[in-house]
Design an enzyme around this catalytic site. Structure first.
Site, PDB file in Angstrom:
ATOM      1  N   HIS A  20      64.498  21.124   6.077  1.00  0.00           N
ATOM      2  CA  HIS A  20      65.485  22.071   5.538  1.00  0.00           C
ATOM      3  C   HIS A  20      65.794  21.766   4.065  1.00  0.00           C
ATOM      4  O   HIS A  20      65.995  22.670   3.268  1.00  0.00           O
ATOM      5  CB  HIS A  20      66.776  22.013   6.364  1.00  0.00           C
ATOM      6  CG  HIS A  20      66.597  22.560   7.756  1.00  0.00           C
ATOM      7  ND1 HIS A  20      67.316  23.617   8.240  1.00  0.00           N
ATOM      8  CD2 HIS A  20      65.756  22.195   8.751  1.00  0.00           C
ATOM      9  CE1 HIS A  20      66.931  23.885   9.485  1.00  0.00           C
ATOM     10  NE2 HIS A  20      65.981  23.019   9.819  1.00  0.00           N
ATOM     11  N   ASP A 123      72.849  26.160   4.639  1.00  0.00           N
ATOM     12  CA  ASP A 123      71.913  26.167   5.755  1.00  0.00           C
ATOM     13  C   ASP A 123      72.548  26.757   7.018  1.00  0.00           C
ATOM     14  O   ASP A 123      73.753  26.665   7.235  1.00  0.00           O
ATOM     15  CB  ASP A 123      71.496  24.719   6.037  1.00  0.00           C
ATOM     16  CG  ASP A 123      70.301  24.637   6.952  1.00  0.00           C
ATOM     17  OD1 ASP A 123      69.183  24.539   6.437  1.00  0.00           O
ATOM     18  OD2 ASP A 123      70.488  24.700   8.195  1.00  0.00           O
TER      19      ASP A 123
HETATM   20  O1  LIG Z   1      54.029  13.884   5.914  1.00  0.00           O
HETATM   21  C1  LIG Z   1      54.630  14.906   5.606  1.00  0.00           C
HETATM   22  C2  LIG Z   1      55.341  15.678   6.551  1.00  0.00           C
HETATM   23  C3  LIG Z   1      55.979  16.817   6.138  1.00  0.00           C
HETATM   24  N1  LIG Z   1      55.938  17.181   4.832  1.00  0.00           N
HETATM   25  C4  LIG Z   1      56.685  18.385   4.385  1.00  0.00           C
HETATM   26  O2  LIG Z   1      57.870  18.481   5.149  1.00  0.00           O
HETATM   27  C5  LIG Z   1      58.121  19.825   5.523  1.00  0.00           C
HETATM   28  C6  LIG Z   1      58.140  19.905   7.031  1.00  0.00           C
HETATM   29  O3  LIG Z   1      58.638  21.147   7.436  1.00  0.00           O
HETATM   30  P1  LIG Z   1      58.089  21.934   8.702  1.00  0.00           P
HETATM   31  O4  LIG Z   1      56.641  22.032   8.639  1.00  0.00           O
HETATM   32  O5  LIG Z   1      58.820  23.230   8.763  1.00  0.00           O
HETATM   33  O6  LIG Z   1      58.387  21.008   9.929  1.00  0.00           O
HETATM   34  P2  LIG Z   1      59.739  20.265  10.461  1.00  0.00           P
HETATM   35  O7  LIG Z   1      60.026  19.151   9.592  1.00  0.00           O
HETATM   36  O8  LIG Z   1      59.492  19.980  11.895  1.00  0.00           O
HETATM   37  O9  LIG Z   1      60.828  21.444  10.313  1.00  0.00           O
HETATM   38  C7  LIG Z   1      61.963  21.846  11.033  1.00  0.00           C
HETATM   39  O10 LIG Z   1      62.505  22.896  10.219  1.00  0.00           O
HETATM   40  C8  LIG Z   1      61.661  24.040  10.055  1.00  0.00           C
HETATM   41  C9  LIG Z   1      62.367  25.001   9.115  1.00  0.00           C
HETATM   42  O11 LIG Z   1      63.562  25.467   9.651  1.00  0.00           O
HETATM   43  C10 LIG Z   1      61.365  24.675  11.408  1.00  0.00           C
HETATM   44  O12 LIG Z   1      60.477  25.758  11.256  1.00  0.00           O
HETATM   45  C11 LIG Z   1      60.761  23.617  12.349  1.00  0.00           C
HETATM   46  O13 LIG Z   1      60.544  24.177  13.632  1.00  0.00           O
HETATM   47  C12 LIG Z   1      61.688  22.413  12.436  1.00  0.00           C
HETATM   48  O14 LIG Z   1      61.131  21.415  13.276  1.00  0.00           O
HETATM   49  C13 LIG Z   1      57.010  20.650   4.890  1.00  0.00           C
HETATM   50  O15 LIG Z   1      57.468  21.188   3.676  1.00  0.00           O
HETATM   51  C14 LIG Z   1      55.900  19.652   4.627  1.00  0.00           C
HETATM   52  O16 LIG Z   1      55.114  19.965   3.493  1.00  0.00           O
HETATM   53  C15 LIG Z   1      55.236  16.461   3.908  1.00  0.00           C
HETATM   54  O17 LIG Z   1      55.191  16.805   2.716  1.00  0.00           O
HETATM   55  N2  LIG Z   1      54.602  15.326   4.330  1.00  0.00           N
END
Ligand SMILES: O=c1ccn([C@@H]2O[C@H](COP(=O)(O)OP(=O)(O)O[C@H]3O[C@H](CO)[C@@H](O)[C@H](O)[C@H]3O)[C@@H](O)[C@H]2O)c(=O)[nH]1
Length: 484
Positions: A20, A123
């Protein structure tokens, strides 16, 4: 943007979870790049991550201010040092974490009272922000962070709950939603299953109600990607929404992409060197977002599948604490030696946007977190979808059935965010990986993904729909603050 937007003062309050916070930081940069003043609120222990991003933005001549609130762990029974949702979920302390988050309302109100910004972007997980802003006559915009398709699916399930008992794998259609969207009971979040009552359901209702009362919704997506659902959200569900994404595209050069989020566990130059040594479209990238921690048994199954698929890969593995200490529990013996030059494991945080953007990457195995999907779309990769929980099963439908740029791995059951047990076996993973990397169908999906990438790049440029939506939002907020 003209003179007016320079006066716009926006405060942004992300939820304390990386999935987020990261897109909200991009949104702050977008506002600033269009002449507005932006301030990000965070808490003491999250400040370093936010500060890093702010400093990068400053280098580009787009300063963002930071406001730090203390996070009251002790009063709610959270261990000292737990200031992120990922940590709280790992400890199974959702309730306590949300109680501490609720306590941020008071410093927010003090800030709003003294600063009187033109707008508060907060948020979805801060539903009280609408009333807090209303006290000072400040418009509150909600940021959910997910696709418009999922926003619509969740809202129709909230408004028209399933009342008939279904068997677990019985297929039903999402009521009212365009496109005859089919799901099974096991794929929808528990709070939307029949007769479910509980803390999280009440919380989701509060979120829904606060959204209706808010000034509108900022969506990290673009109109052309999901027009039927963008229209449904606005026209049928009556939301005022601005589609301003993909927001990650505000990170333009390699350095900005590499620096996004928290410090990577791999040297970005080594990573690029490794990718540079590969042919275009020859590597699959596997990463499950910022929250999911896979069990050793499931990790072992992925390792076996990657090896037997014969494909080149970058695999991001996360654990609680130092994952390297538990290597022998999940990594087949001699795996890394055998995979030398063929596969790269990143233990910890990966520079995802930078990796996805490399021409060597053909496909992405994703848990369907919306940021990951949109980052995949923005870089033209096809996907193997492996939803785990949250709204990810909805996002999977968008990718596989509506956009047709992905293949499901075959995940069948919605689970709680956090720990992932063994549910998908080696054979299924291997099959999906082979299917997305080679053959006619793979080629077609990649072509479609590339067309979406072109659309994504166009939409954030001047004259594109996301660019124009942000312009209209800024103009509207400026006129409102001038009392027009
Ligand atoms: O090693 C990593 C892991 C993640 N990311 C970044 O972290 C973010 C991860 O976001 P997302 O892919 O949406 O996964 P979650 O962290 O699981 O996000 C939560 O939040 C999202 C937005 O609300 C929802 O869609 C998901 O279901 C919820 O689990 C992205 O920008 C990725 O690029 C990195 O750069 N490196």
């Amino acid at each position: 943007m003209g003179e007016e937007s320079r006066k716009l003062d926006v405060i942004l309050f992300p939820f304390l979870a990386h999935g987020h916070m990261i897109p909200m930081l991009d949104i702050a940069r977008l506002f600033v790049s269009r002449g507005a003043k932006a301030t990000i609120i965070t808490t003491t222990l999250n400040a370093p991550t936010v500060l890093k991003s702010i400093q990068n933005s400053q280098k580009l001549g787009a300063p963002i201010d930071l406001e730090i609130f203390p996070f009251s762990t002790r009063q709610v029974g959270l261990p000292e040092g737990v200031e992120s949702f990922e940590q709280a979920i790992g400890l199974d302390m959702f309730g306590q974490f949300m109680a501490a988050t609720d306590m941020l309302r008071s410093p927010l109100e003090q800030l709003l009272e003294s600063r009187r910004p033109d707008c508060l972007v907060a948020d979805m997980f801060l539903p009280w922000a609408t009333d807090a802003a209303a006290k000072f006559d400040i418009p509150r915009l909600v940021f959910h962070g997910t696709s418009c398709f999922s926003l619509c699916a969740i809202e129709v399930l909230r408004l028209y709950p399933l009342n008939v008992p279904l068997s677990d794998d019985e297929v039903f259609f999402l009521p009212h939603l365009p496109g005859d969207i089919k799901l099974t009971r096991l794929q929808i979040p528990v709070e939307y299953r029949e007769n479910f009552e509980g803390q999280f359901k009440r919380f989701m209702n509060r979120i829904g109600e606060s959204e209706v009362k808010s000034y509108g919704v900022i969506v990290n997506s673009f109109y052309e990607l999901e027009p039927a659902y963008a229209d449904y959200y606005r026209n049928d569900l009556g939301r005022r929404a601005w589609h301003i994404g993909p927001v990650s595209l505000c990170n333009r050069n390699r350095e900005e992409k590499a620096q996004r989020g928290i410090e990577a566990a791999v040297d970005e130059h080594d990573c690029v060197k490794w990718l540079d040594s590969k042919e275009p479209n020859s590597v699959i990238y596997i990463c499950f977002g910022s929250m999911a921690i896979f069990s050793s048994a499931q990790l072992h199954e992925i390792a076996m599948a990657l090896e037997s698929s014969g494909q080149q890969f970058i695999w991001v593995v996360k654990g609680r604490g130092d994952i390297r200490e538990n290597d022998q529990e999940w990594l087949p013996e001699g795996f890394e030696e055998r995979m030398e030059g063929k596969g790269l494991i990143i233990r910890g945080w990966a520079p995802q946007v930078m990796i996805l953007d490399h021409q060597a990457i053909a496909a992405f195995v994703t848990h369907c977190g919306w940021n990951s999907i949109l980052e995949g779309i923005s870089t033209g990769v096809s996907m193997v979808t492996w939803p785990l929980g949250a709204e990810q099963f909805f996002n999977e439908i968008l990718v596989t059935e509506i956009l047709k740029i992905g293949i499901p791995v075959g995940a069948k059951e919605w689970g709680k965010v956090g720990s992932v047990p063994l549910t998908v076996k080696q054979e299924a993973i291997e099959k999906a990986v082979r299917q997305i990397m080679a053959g006619e169908e793979a080629e077609e999906m990649r072509n479609r993904a590339n067309r979406l990438k072109e659309m994504a790049l166009r939409t954030v440029e001047e004259g594109g729909s996301s660019y124009s939506d942000l312009s209209s939002l800024i103009e509207e907020l400026c006129s409102k603050s001038k009392g027009d």
